[in-house]
Scaffold this motif. Structure first.
Motif, PDB file in Angstrom:
ATOM      1  N   VAL A 231      70.297  41.170  21.658  1.00  0.00           N
ATOM      2  CA  VAL A 231      70.791  39.805  21.857  1.00  0.00           C
ATOM      3  C   VAL A 231      70.357  39.283  23.227  1.00  0.00           C
ATOM      4  O   VAL A 231      69.890  38.143  23.353  1.00  0.00           O
ATOM      5  N   LEU A 232      70.496  40.114  24.265  1.00  0.00           N
ATOM      6  CA  LEU A 232      70.123  39.645  25.602  1.00  0.00           C
ATOM      7  C   LEU A 232      68.623  39.384  25.674  1.00  0.00           C
ATOM      8  O   LEU A 232      68.175  38.417  26.294  1.00  0.00           O
ATOM      9  N   GLU A 233      67.848  40.229  25.014  1.00  0.00           N
ATOM     10  CA  GLU A 233      66.401  40.018  25.011  1.00  0.00           C
ATOM     11  C   GLU A 233      66.038  38.717  24.308  1.00  0.00           C
ATOM     12  O   GLU A 233      65.202  37.936  24.787  1.00  0.00           O
ATOM     13  N   ALA A 234      66.715  38.454  23.190  1.00  0.00           N
ATOM     14  CA  ALA A 234      66.440  37.214  22.450  1.00  0.00           C
ATOM     15  C   ALA A 234      66.824  35.993  23.285  1.00  0.00           C
ATOM     16  O   ALA A 234      66.121  34.977  23.283  1.00  0.00           O
TER      17      ALA A 234
ATOM     18  N   ILE B 131      64.946  31.488  27.524  1.00  0.00           N
ATOM     19  CA  ILE B 131      64.898  30.977  28.906  1.00  0.00           C
ATOM     20  C   ILE B 131      63.440  30.925  29.367  1.00  0.00           C
ATOM     21  O   ILE B 131      63.004  29.954  29.980  1.00  0.00           O
ATOM     22  N   LEU B 132      62.684  31.975  29.051  1.00  0.00           N
ATOM     23  CA  LEU B 132      61.238  31.969  29.304  1.00  0.00           C
ATOM     24  C   LEU B 132      60.528  32.260  27.984  1.00  0.00           C
ATOM     25  O   LEU B 132      60.213  33.407  27.665  1.00  0.00           O
ATOM     26  N   PRO B 133      60.288  31.226  27.190  1.00  0.00           N
ATOM     27  CA  PRO B 133      59.683  31.431  25.870  1.00  0.00           C
ATOM     28  C   PRO B 133      58.195  31.770  25.967  1.00  0.00           C
ATOM     29  O   PRO B 133      57.591  31.665  27.036  1.00  0.00           O
ATOM     30  N   SER B 134      57.625  32.161  24.838  1.00  0.00           N
ATOM     31  CA  SER B 134      56.232  32.623  24.812  1.00  0.00           C
ATOM     32  C   SER B 134      55.310  31.611  24.157  1.00  0.00           C
ATOM     33  O   SER B 134      54.202  31.949  23.778  1.00  0.00           O
TER      34      SER B 134
ATOM     35  N   GLY C 109      55.854  34.993  28.031  1.00  0.00           N
ATOM     36  CA  GLY C 109      57.233  34.739  28.421  1.00  0.00           C
ATOM     37  C   GLY C 109      57.986  36.043  28.588  1.00  0.00           C
ATOM     38  O   GLY C 109      57.391  37.106  28.827  1.00  0.00           O
ATOM     39  N   ALA C 110      59.307  35.957  28.433  1.00  0.00           N
ATOM     40  CA  ALA C 110      60.161  37.119  28.686  1.00  0.00           C
ATOM     41  C   ALA C 110      59.800  38.298  27.773  1.00  0.00           C
ATOM     42  O   ALA C 110      59.871  39.449  28.185  1.00  0.00           O
ATOM     43  N   ARG C 111      59.399  38.007  26.537  1.00  0.00           N
ATOM     44  CA  ARG C 111      59.104  39.123  25.621  1.00  0.00           C
ATOM     45  C   ARG C 111      57.906  39.936  26.079  1.00  0.00           C
ATOM     46  O   ARG C 111      57.973  41.164  26.141  1.00  0.00           O
ATOM     47  N   GLU C 112      56.816  39.244  26.408  1.00  0.00           N
ATOM     48  CA  GLU C 112      55.606  39.962  26.837  1.00  0.00           C
ATOM     49  C   GLU C 112      55.875  40.739  28.126  1.00  0.00           C
ATOM     50  O   GLU C 112      55.291  41.798  28.365  1.00  0.00           O
ATOM     51  N   ALA C 113      56.763  40.212  28.966  1.00  0.00           N
ATOM     52  CA  ALA C 113      57.053  40.880  30.243  1.00  0.00           C
ATOM     53  C   ALA C 113      58.050  42.023  30.075  1.00  0.00           C
ATOM     54  O   ALA C 113      58.343  42.730  31.029  1.00  0.00           O
TER      55      ALA C 113
ATOM     56  N   GLY D 191      73.525  36.607  12.500  1.00  0.00           N
ATOM     57  CA  GLY D 191      73.582  37.068  13.887  1.00  0.00           C
ATOM     58  C   GLY D 191      72.621  36.305  14.793  1.00  0.00           C
ATOM     59  O   GLY D 191      71.673  35.662  14.320  1.00  0.00           O
ATOM     60  N   PHE D 192      72.858  36.402  16.102  1.00  0.00           N
ATOM     61  CA  PHE D 192      72.089  35.609  17.062  1.00  0.00           C
ATOM     62  C   PHE D 192      70.597  35.904  16.985  1.00  0.00           C
ATOM     63  O   PHE D 192      69.773  34.991  17.049  1.00  0.00           O
ATOM     64  N   THR D 193      70.253  37.177  16.822  1.00  0.00           N
ATOM     65  CA  THR D 193      68.825  37.517  16.840  1.00  0.00           C
ATOM     66  C   THR D 193      68.110  37.015  15.590  1.00  0.00           C
ATOM     67  O   THR D 193      66.889  36.876  15.602  1.00  0.00           O
TER      68      THR D 193
END
Lengths: 519, 181
Positions: free
Chosen positions: B45-48, B53-56, B61-65, B104-106
């Motif tokens: 959930v926090l990752e999603a 916040i920093l999309p790809s 964004g946040a996922r690639e990082a 669910g959120f994800t």
């Protein structure tokens, strides 16, 4: 419990403590310095923003060693605000090193005059190495011992804009050596100054200058990770300092002179917790900071002033001081700090509401990091005393040693805000004239809590001040304050140099009295 | 400003011991939504949320990082004191998502996630006793930290965040790595 005996015990090893320790040991006294933080040296410093600047490497974790801080009458919250680096050398280790003298008119209300500090200003500048080219309008008998640091070519934009407005920008005097100096290496222009320790000791911190010089006298005992918990006074005479050593055991150090220099908030806390120097009822009351405003201008990427070959030069280092038709104050022009997380946070900030996210945040990051160049400005003006600004002992929250933590109320007088606003308007005029494509304000507190003073004021009357003109507490013989706690005004520029100069003056007074066997 | 005034410890430190939603209240919310049997994967959930916040969409964004990995390590390490409030945050987002969208959120599509995070950031989720705005700010801070901090901390994977902003790898990433005097 062992009892060591020294001529002088200095609590704190930063700007005031480091300078005092050097001057006292040079005068022939056996000096103990107690520093609550670790003894880092140049080889320990590194450029990891998260570890060094955003966790508890320099300042305590607010979950364990908080200040309880309230702003503008709000509720007190756990905070790291008001802490200054806890390590040997204190705040001088992670300072930016803007080293201005105060001017004659800054000493209104002080029991000392500019002339009393002048020889000590000269001594500090010479002893630690300050780079600069003088300051227009500043009383000065001797030029800075080192030429200004190399400036980024964009400094020319500021210089020319100021000239068009009839103003004279000058290089910021900095406690960073621009050339090899007394065995220390010149600045390498890495740009990681403020919030970091200098890995080549080019920054003129107490760690790189006063403390090694004091150690060379053979009369300094420096104890890191030793936290003073109480000043012991008997019959109006300071006797000893109780402290917890690096293993948490209580120790007692006796000394004829006890010199407290823990920064204005922590000095007030230690004296309050010791129940000394409080008869005036003013201890902790007069807390002041530097009044601050900050903003930026964005400049087009393609410009001769920003050639790629000079991209890595970190300093613009231009200042304006005491402008006509403006409140007294100092405006600094500088390139942005290299810390990317810090910059991204500032970019996300909104005047009201939550920080920017998503495509808007990424757009702002692209503009700042990739599409424009930025010149930032900060203004410093005198902090007007405010009844809502003080330090006391928190009634319930304790630190890991079981001592009450400092409760800090931050209140800003409307006159301080008004002065900041007028200086901000002048800074914007300059950046407009320099060709800024767009300007904005920075998410900044209106006070700079790293520059704190006034909690144990100097004065001649024990009813209206905490220490006398020699910075001895009115109540307790042998107990001195050698940081900015004793200041009667914040001045209108960063005042770290004044802390050092005044500490040398205090130390000279102590050494003189010891020679006459008055102490 | 050449001095970084440590806003970070502020944002995270203030959370310290703030009165959080009681676990009992969360459990009651779970029961009301009939979701008590559905566990929440805090990390996912926090990752999603970080990825909104920093999309790809236009560049990494946040996922690639691998900001999610960064947050996991922080909450297990130097920010372990903040693990309970972040677990609550994840549970709250997940439960509220099930209530509003029946999943669910994800599993939500990004625009629905944005809507929920926007509500959280303004304190508009209908849950009292939880510091919604402060927790959003803390998550926002952790996301920026995970994107732009030294990869040694688990985020900024392969320096993808630094490269995205043209930030040159600092010399002296670790202590003792220089040739000083």
């Amino acid at each position: 419990m062992g009892a060591d005996v020294f001529d002088a015990c200095v609590v704190g090893s930063g700007a005031g403590g480091g300078a005092a320790a050097w001057a006292l040991s040079r005068a022939g006294l056996r000096v103990l310095v107690l520093e609550r933080g670790p003894h880092y040296t140049a080889k320990d410093f590194f450029h990891d923003e998260l570890a060094v600047c955003r966790r508890d490497w320099f300042v305590p974790d607010p979950a364990r060693e908080p200040h309880m801080v309230s702003r503008d009458g709000g509720t007190a919250e756990r905070s790291a605000d008001g802490w200054i680096a806890c390590c040997v050398g204190g705040g001088t280790v992670h300072m930016s090193g803007y080293f201005f003298r105060m001017h004659r008119e800054d000493f209104r209300g002080w029991p000392i005059r500019f002339e009393d500090l002048e020889p000590f200003y000269e001594e500090v500048e010479r002893e630690i190495g300050v780079s600069g080219a003088g300051v227009p309008g500043e009383p000065r008998r001797k030029s800075h011992p080192l030429p200004p640091l190399l400036a980024h070519p964009a400094a020319r934009l500021v210089d020319e804009a100021c000239a068009r407005l009839g103003l004279r920008a000058f290089p910021i005097p900095r406690a960073i050596v621009s050339a090899d100096y007394r065995g220390r290496q010149a600045c390498t222009y890495c740009g990681f100054c403020g919030s970091y320790g200098c890995e080549v000791d080019a920054k003129s911190s107490s760690l790189a200058t006063f403390l090694p010089a004091a150690q060379r006298t053979g009369r300094l005992t420096l104890r890191a990770r030793c936290r003073a918990t109480r000043i012991v006074a008997e019959n109006g005479r300071a006797r000893a300092v109780l402290y917890l050593d690096e293993r948490g055991r209580e120790q007692r150090a006796r000394a004829r002179a006890i010199v407290v220099a823990c920064s204005a908030i922590e000095t007030a806390r230690l004296l309050l917790a010791s129940g000394v120097a409080s008869s005036s009822g003013l201890l902790g009351k007069g807390l002041m900071f530097a009044a601050l405003a900050a903003g930026y201008g964005r400049f087009p990427r393609e410009s001769p002033a920003w050639s790629p070959s000079t991209e890595r030069l970190p300093f613009i280092d231009r200042a304006l001081q005491d402008l006509p038709d403006a409140p007294r104050g100092t405006i600094l022009f500088q390139r942005p700090h290299p810390n990317p997380i810090f910059q991204a946070e500032k970019l996300a900030w909104n005047r009201s509401g939550p920080p920017a996210s998503g495509s808007e945040l990424k757009r702002r990051m692209r503009e700042f990091f990739l599409e424009t160049h930025t010149i930032e400005w900060e203004s410093f003006s005198e902090f007007q005393p405010d009844d809502g600004c003080d330090v006391s002992l928190d009634p319930s929250v304790k630190d890991t040693a079981g001592q009450p933590v400092a409760r800090v109320r931050i209140g800003v007088h409307p006159a301080s805000l008004a002065a900041s606003d007028r200086l901000a308007a002048r800074a914007r005029e300059v950046l407009s004239a320099a060709g800024a494509a767009r300007q904005g304000e920075t998410d900044a507190e209106r006070v700079y809590t790293v520059l704190q003073c006034g909690t144990a004021r100097m004065g001649t009357d024990p009813r209206s001040s905490v220490v006398d003109a020699s910075c001895r507490t009115h109540d307790v013989e042998g107990l001195f304050v050698a940081d900015s706690s004793s200041f009667c005004s914040s001045g209108s520029a960063p005042f770290t140099l004044t802390i050092m100069a005044n500490a040398l003056r205090v130390a000279a007074g102590i050494a003189g009295r010891m020679r006459k066997r008055e102490l | 400003m050449i001095f970084d005034p440590r806003g970070h410890l502020e944002a995270l430190g203030r959370l310290g011991r703030r009165g959080l939603l009681g676990w009992a209240a969360l459990a009651a919310l779970s029961r009301r939504l009939g979701a008590q049997e559905t566990p929440t994967d805090t990390s996912a959930v926090l990752e999603a949320a970080a990825a909104r916040i920093l999309p790809s969409d236009d560049g990494p964004g946040a996922r690639e990082a691998k900001v999610g990995r960064f947050i996991d390590r922080q909450l297990a390490g130097s920010l372990s004191a903040l693990r309970p409030p972040f677990e609550q945050l994840a549970r709250l987002l997940d439960l509220w998502s099930r209530k509003a969208f029946s999943k669910g959120f994800t599993a939500l599509d990004p625009s629905a996630q944005d809507t929920m995070l926007g509500q959280l950031s303004r304190g508009e989720l209908g849950v009292r006793g939880f510091p919604q705005e402060a927790m959003f700010r803390a998550l926002h801070t952790l996301t920026l930290e995970g994107f732009l901090s030294d990869p040694v901390h688990g985020g900024n994977d392969g320096q993808v965040g630094w490269r995205a902003i043209g930030f040159p790898e600092p010399h002296l990433r670790k202590p003792g790595g220089h040739h000083g005097r």
